[in-house]
Write a protein that holds these residues in place. Structure first.
Motif, PDB file in Angstrom:
ATOM      1  N   THR A  75       0.851  -1.189   0.000  1.00  0.00           N
ATOM      2  CA  THR A  75       0.000   0.000   0.000  1.00  0.00           C
ATOM      3  C   THR A  75       0.882   1.231   0.000  1.00  0.00           C
ATOM      4  O   THR A  75       1.914   1.264   0.681  1.00  0.00           O
ATOM      5  CB  THR A  75      -0.880  -0.011   1.265  1.00  0.00           C
ATOM      6  N   GLY A  76       0.456   2.253  -0.739  1.00  0.00           N
ATOM      7  CA  GLY A  76       1.265   3.471  -0.740  1.00  0.00           C
ATOM      8  C   GLY A  76       0.741   4.529  -1.668  1.00  0.00           C
ATOM      9  O   GLY A  76      -0.335   4.383  -2.269  1.00  0.00           O
ATOM     10  N   THR A  77       1.510   5.590  -1.791  1.00  0.00           N
ATOM     11  CA  THR A  77       1.110   6.729  -2.602  1.00  0.00           C
ATOM     12  C   THR A  77       1.093   6.361  -4.083  1.00  0.00           C
ATOM     13  O   THR A  77       1.728   5.392  -4.498  1.00  0.00           O
ATOM     14  CB  THR A  77       2.077   7.907  -2.390  1.00  0.00           C
ATOM     15  N   ASP A  78       0.374   7.178  -4.849  1.00  0.00           N
ATOM     16  CA  ASP A  78       0.263   6.932  -6.289  1.00  0.00           C
ATOM     17  C   ASP A  78       0.989   7.988  -7.097  1.00  0.00           C
ATOM     18  O   ASP A  78       0.541   8.367  -8.182  1.00  0.00           O
ATOM     19  CB  ASP A  78      -1.211   6.873  -6.698  1.00  0.00           C
ATOM     20  N   VAL A  79       2.080   8.498  -6.562  1.00  0.00           N
ATOM     21  CA  VAL A  79       2.871   9.441  -7.346  1.00  0.00           C
ATOM     22  C   VAL A  79       3.574   8.652  -8.452  1.00  0.00           C
ATOM     23  O   VAL A  79       3.963   7.497  -8.255  1.00  0.00           O
ATOM     24  CB  VAL A  79       3.883  10.189  -6.448  1.00  0.00           C
ATOM     25  N   GLY A  80       3.674   9.236  -9.610  1.00  0.00           N
ATOM     26  CA  GLY A  80       4.315   8.561 -10.734  1.00  0.00           C
ATOM     27  C   GLY A  80       5.676   9.175 -11.035  1.00  0.00           C
ATOM     28  O   GLY A  80       5.888  10.366 -10.811  1.00  0.00           O
TER      29      GLY A  80
ATOM     30  N   HIS B 235       1.984  14.562  -0.446  1.00  0.00           N
ATOM     31  CA  HIS B 235       3.227  13.870  -0.781  1.00  0.00           C
ATOM     32  C   HIS B 235       3.741  14.264  -2.167  1.00  0.00           C
ATOM     33  O   HIS B 235       4.905  14.044  -2.477  1.00  0.00           O
ATOM     34  CB  HIS B 235       3.050  12.343  -0.673  1.00  0.00           C
ATOM     35  N   CYS B 236       2.857  14.832  -2.997  1.00  0.00           N
ATOM     36  CA  CYS B 236       3.301  15.296  -4.321  1.00  0.00           C
ATOM     37  C   CYS B 236       4.201  16.530  -4.188  1.00  0.00           C
ATOM     38  O   CYS B 236       4.971  16.844  -5.091  1.00  0.00           O
ATOM     39  CB  CYS B 236       2.101  15.639  -5.205  1.00  0.00           C
ATOM     40  N   ARG B 238       6.052  17.229  -1.159  1.00  0.00           N
ATOM     41  CA  ARG B 238       6.418  16.979   0.239  1.00  0.00           C
ATOM     42  C   ARG B 238       7.524  17.893   0.755  1.00  0.00           C
ATOM     43  O   ARG B 238       7.697  18.007   1.961  1.00  0.00           O
ATOM     44  CB  ARG B 238       6.810  15.517   0.422  1.00  0.00           C
ATOM     45  N   TRP B 261       3.473  16.437   4.494  1.00  0.00           N
ATOM     46  CA  TRP B 261       3.969  15.086   4.263  1.00  0.00           C
ATOM     47  C   TRP B 261       5.480  14.997   4.451  1.00  0.00           C
ATOM     48  O   TRP B 261       6.218  15.887   4.009  1.00  0.00           O
ATOM     49  CB  TRP B 261       3.616  14.629   2.843  1.00  0.00           C
ATOM     50  N   ASP B 279      -3.390  14.025   3.778  1.00  0.00           N
ATOM     51  CA  ASP B 279      -2.267  14.124   2.839  1.00  0.00           C
ATOM     52  C   ASP B 279      -2.640  15.165   1.792  1.00  0.00           C
ATOM     53  O   ASP B 279      -3.230  14.839   0.755  1.00  0.00           O
ATOM     54  CB  ASP B 279      -2.051  12.732   2.217  1.00  0.00           C
ATOM     55  N   SER B 373      -2.125  10.242  -7.845  1.00  0.00           N
ATOM     56  CA  SER B 373      -2.033  10.938  -6.560  1.00  0.00           C
ATOM     57  C   SER B 373      -2.516  12.380  -6.667  1.00  0.00           C
ATOM     58  O   SER B 373      -2.149  13.096  -7.608  1.00  0.00           O
ATOM     59  CB  SER B 373      -0.584  10.951  -6.072  1.00  0.00           C
ATOM     60  N   HIS B 392      -7.357  12.258  -3.467  1.00  0.00           N
ATOM     61  CA  HIS B 392      -6.799  10.905  -3.508  1.00  0.00           C
ATOM     62  C   HIS B 392      -5.347  10.916  -3.029  1.00  0.00           C
ATOM     63  O   HIS B 392      -4.550  11.751  -3.447  1.00  0.00           O
ATOM     64  CB  HIS B 392      -6.873  10.359  -4.932  1.00  0.00           C
ATOM     65  N   SER B 393      -5.036   9.962  -2.191  1.00  0.00           N
ATOM     66  CA  SER B 393      -3.681   9.879  -1.638  1.00  0.00           C
ATOM     67  C   SER B 393      -2.948   8.631  -2.109  1.00  0.00           C
ATOM     68  O   SER B 393      -1.875   8.726  -2.701  1.00  0.00           O
ATOM     69  CB  SER B 393      -3.746   9.877  -0.112  1.00  0.00           C
ATOM     70  N   GLY B 394      -3.497   7.459  -1.825  1.00  0.00           N
ATOM     71  CA  GLY B 394      -2.770   6.239  -2.152  1.00  0.00           C
ATOM     72  C   GLY B 394      -3.700   5.069  -2.384  1.00  0.00           C
ATOM     73  O   GLY B 394      -4.927   5.200  -2.325  1.00  0.00           O
ATOM     74  N   TYR B 413      -7.370   5.348  -0.695  1.00  0.00           N
ATOM     75  CA  TYR B 413      -7.301   6.159   0.527  1.00  0.00           C
ATOM     76  C   TYR B 413      -7.310   7.639   0.149  1.00  0.00           C
ATOM     77  O   TYR B 413      -6.527   8.068  -0.710  1.00  0.00           O
ATOM     78  CB  TYR B 413      -6.029   5.822   1.312  1.00  0.00           C
TER      79      TYR B 413
END
Lengths: 110, 431
Positions: A75-80, B235-236, B238, B261, B279, B373, B392-394, B413
């Motif tokens: 599980t984790g972030t969806d940054v690309g 987190h994008c 951070r 983040w 987030d 994200s 949207h986070s993850g 999440y």
């Protein structure tokens, strides 16, 4: 009993399918390299994913570049993040189209 | 040097000639009770985007009147089909036009009226408007449309902001009766710089953005006073930094105070706070650009959109349905909330990374993938408007093919939009 076994088998197959080691990923674009036999393709993958490999097949009309990605899993972030992959063709690209392993035609980056 | 002097002389000469041409076109035909700017130019109301379908005969008569005007541009003005009465107004400038206009009057209810400005003159103005930016008229970049106004036999110029210097320059160039000005703050998205993969300002949610960390999706347009923002995942951005779409610079995120983040621990407190807020990050849109009031909808690469109408009236509850709008997967609906105010271990991001105070949902089928994200979480109202629910986070589940099944569904999440709203200045920009 037989039914329970069947359910278990289906569940196992389903879980196994989800755990395959790598998967085809969409290729966003390609650009020409030093000559007509060298391409660089770009893919977008997760921050912790990695490029597992690339398979290239060619015919008279198209070049298929199947970039395989190993997902980090969990599980984790969806940054690309963009990753470039160099590809060497057997023959010059000439006018052939480039498609990726998911079947999408890949645009050439201007 | 010579080149610039010559260019300046050419521009000045052109302005002088054009002004005398347009100003000689006379006045008249404008309604007397219209609101007017201090420059004297009429301020036009909003465009009617859904006019009633005209009767067949009226449409035919209008078409004929237009053809006549095209053939005899000095003898006619702009024909007009009155949407309320269905009657066609045929403006003529001379006796020749009046004679020709009889062809129209027999087809449908029509009225021939005499006007000062001809079709040819008005078309010249309409075309000239497209050159104003090159000519350096003040604030002429605000103009994004010029169109016939048959009702008043003039040209309507649409701007995204009202500028006194521009209005004064327009009045000087065209006079006060040959044009009207409509103010429409949000420009329609046109041209090739448009869509999830190529968003330009006014910025919309659901579009691809590049951040110092990687590739993400803009969440929702945001506004506080006169300052525009875009909200996305923390987190994008951070460590703060600048956000871009593939075609435009958006603006900057201030580290710590506008993002929450840490790469090693996940959600952090905003300064002075003791409540975890999921987030989120807020990019301040650079001067001269704005956030819009829409998000992209539809699949990856889509150009379709929905207007953000409201922030969801309450926080999420188990069983709530929702959609996500990451640029990479496009609109994914069918999510169902199964947990709220949850802390989620993002084991993919590090050994002890936690997203705190999150809402969790699940579904089968396509899961979210890298690039999603920060995308909008929402429901679509009965009227097509968007009710914003979160960012949207993850994700997790779905296996290596990102496809959730019965035994391995997709997990998603998101940050409740209200949790972010309580901290950030302002709120969603609604349309």
């Amino acid at each position: 009993m037989r039914f329970a076994g069947l359910v278990m088998a289906v569940a196992l197959v389903t879980v196994m399918a989800g755990c395959s080691s790598d998967a085809a990923v969409r290729v966003d674009n390609y650009r020409m390299g030093a000559d007509d036999r060298h391409l660089t393709v770009s893919v977008l993958i997760g921050e912790r994913d990695s490029v597992a490999g690339v398979r290239t097949t060619e015919d008279a009309a198209k070049v298929t570049v199947d970039v395989r990605v190993k997902r980090a899993g969990g599980t984790g972030t969806d940054v690309g993040v963009v990753r470039d992959v160099d590809v060497t063709l057997a023959d010059p690209l000439a006018g052939r189209v480039v498609v990726d392993g998911t079947g999408h035609e890949v645009p050439k980056k201007p | 040097m010579f080149k610039y002097r010559l260019a300046s002389l050419a521009v000045a000469t052109t302005v002088s000639v054009v002004a005398s041409l347009f100003l000689s076109s006379g006045t008249g035909n404008a309604a007397g009770d219209e609101p007017r700017h201090a420059s004297g130019i009429a301020l036009v109301g909003p465009a009617e985007l859904h006019p009633a379908r005209p009767a067949q005969a009226a449409a035919q008569a209008f078409s004929m009147a237009r053809e006549l005007a095209l053939k005899h541009p000095d003898s006619f003005g702009y024909p007009w089909l009155d949407p309320k009465t269905g009657a066609v107004a045929v403006p003529v400038t001379d006796s020749s036009g009046a004679g020709l206009a009889r062809e129209v009057t027999g087809i449908a209810p029509s009225a021939v009226r005499t006007v000062d400005r001809s079709y040819a003159q008005l078309e010249r103005i309409k075309e000239d408007v497209t050159t104003l930016q090159d000519l350096g008229l003040p604030d002429s970049d605000a103009i994004f449309m010029a169109e016939p106004d048959g009702e008043h036999n003039r040209v309507t110029i649409t701007v995204d902001r009202l500028s006194d210097p521009l209005m004064a320059a327009l009045a000087k160039r065209y006079g006060t009766e040959a044009i009207g000005v409509r103010v429409q703050a949000e420009r329609p998205k046109v041209g090739t710089n448009f869509g999830r993969d190529a968003d330009n300002w006014p910025f919309w949610g659901g579009a691809q953005i590049s951040t110092p960390v990687g590739t993400c999706t803009n969440g929702f347009p945001w506004v506080s006073g006169s300052t525009s923002y875009m909200i996305t995942a923390g987190h994008c951005n951070r460590d703060g930094g600048s956000d871009y779409t593939p075609v435009a610079y958006i603006g900057d995120v201030t580290a710590n105070s506008r993002e929450n983040w840490s790469a090693s621990t996940g959600t952090t407190f905003f300064p002075g706070e003791s409540t975890y807020r999921g987030d989120v990050s807020l990019a301040q849109v650079t001067s001269g650009k704005t956030s819009g009031s829409s998000i992209y909808r539809g699949p990856a690469g889509s150009t379709s959109s929905g207007t953000v109408k409201e922030m969801w009236s309450r926080s999420p509850a188990s069983g709530d349905q929702y959609c996500t709008g990451g640029y990479r997967t496009g609109e994914l609906c069918g999510w169902s909330v199964y947990s709220i105010n949850a802390n989620i271990k993002y084991d993919k991001d590090g050994p002890n990374v936690w997203a705190r105070n999150m809402t969790a949902g699940s579904k089968q089928g396509q899961c979210n993938i890298p690039g999603d994200s920060g995308g909008p979480v929402y429901t679509v109202r009965g009227d097509g408007g968007i009710a914003a629910k979160g960012i949207h986070s993850g994700s997790g589940g779905g296996g290596s093919d990102n496809w959730g099944g019965l035994f391995d569904p997709c997990y998603e999440y998101f940050t409740d939009i209200r949790v972010a709203w309580f901290y950030f200045p302002g709120g969603l920009r609604l349309g």
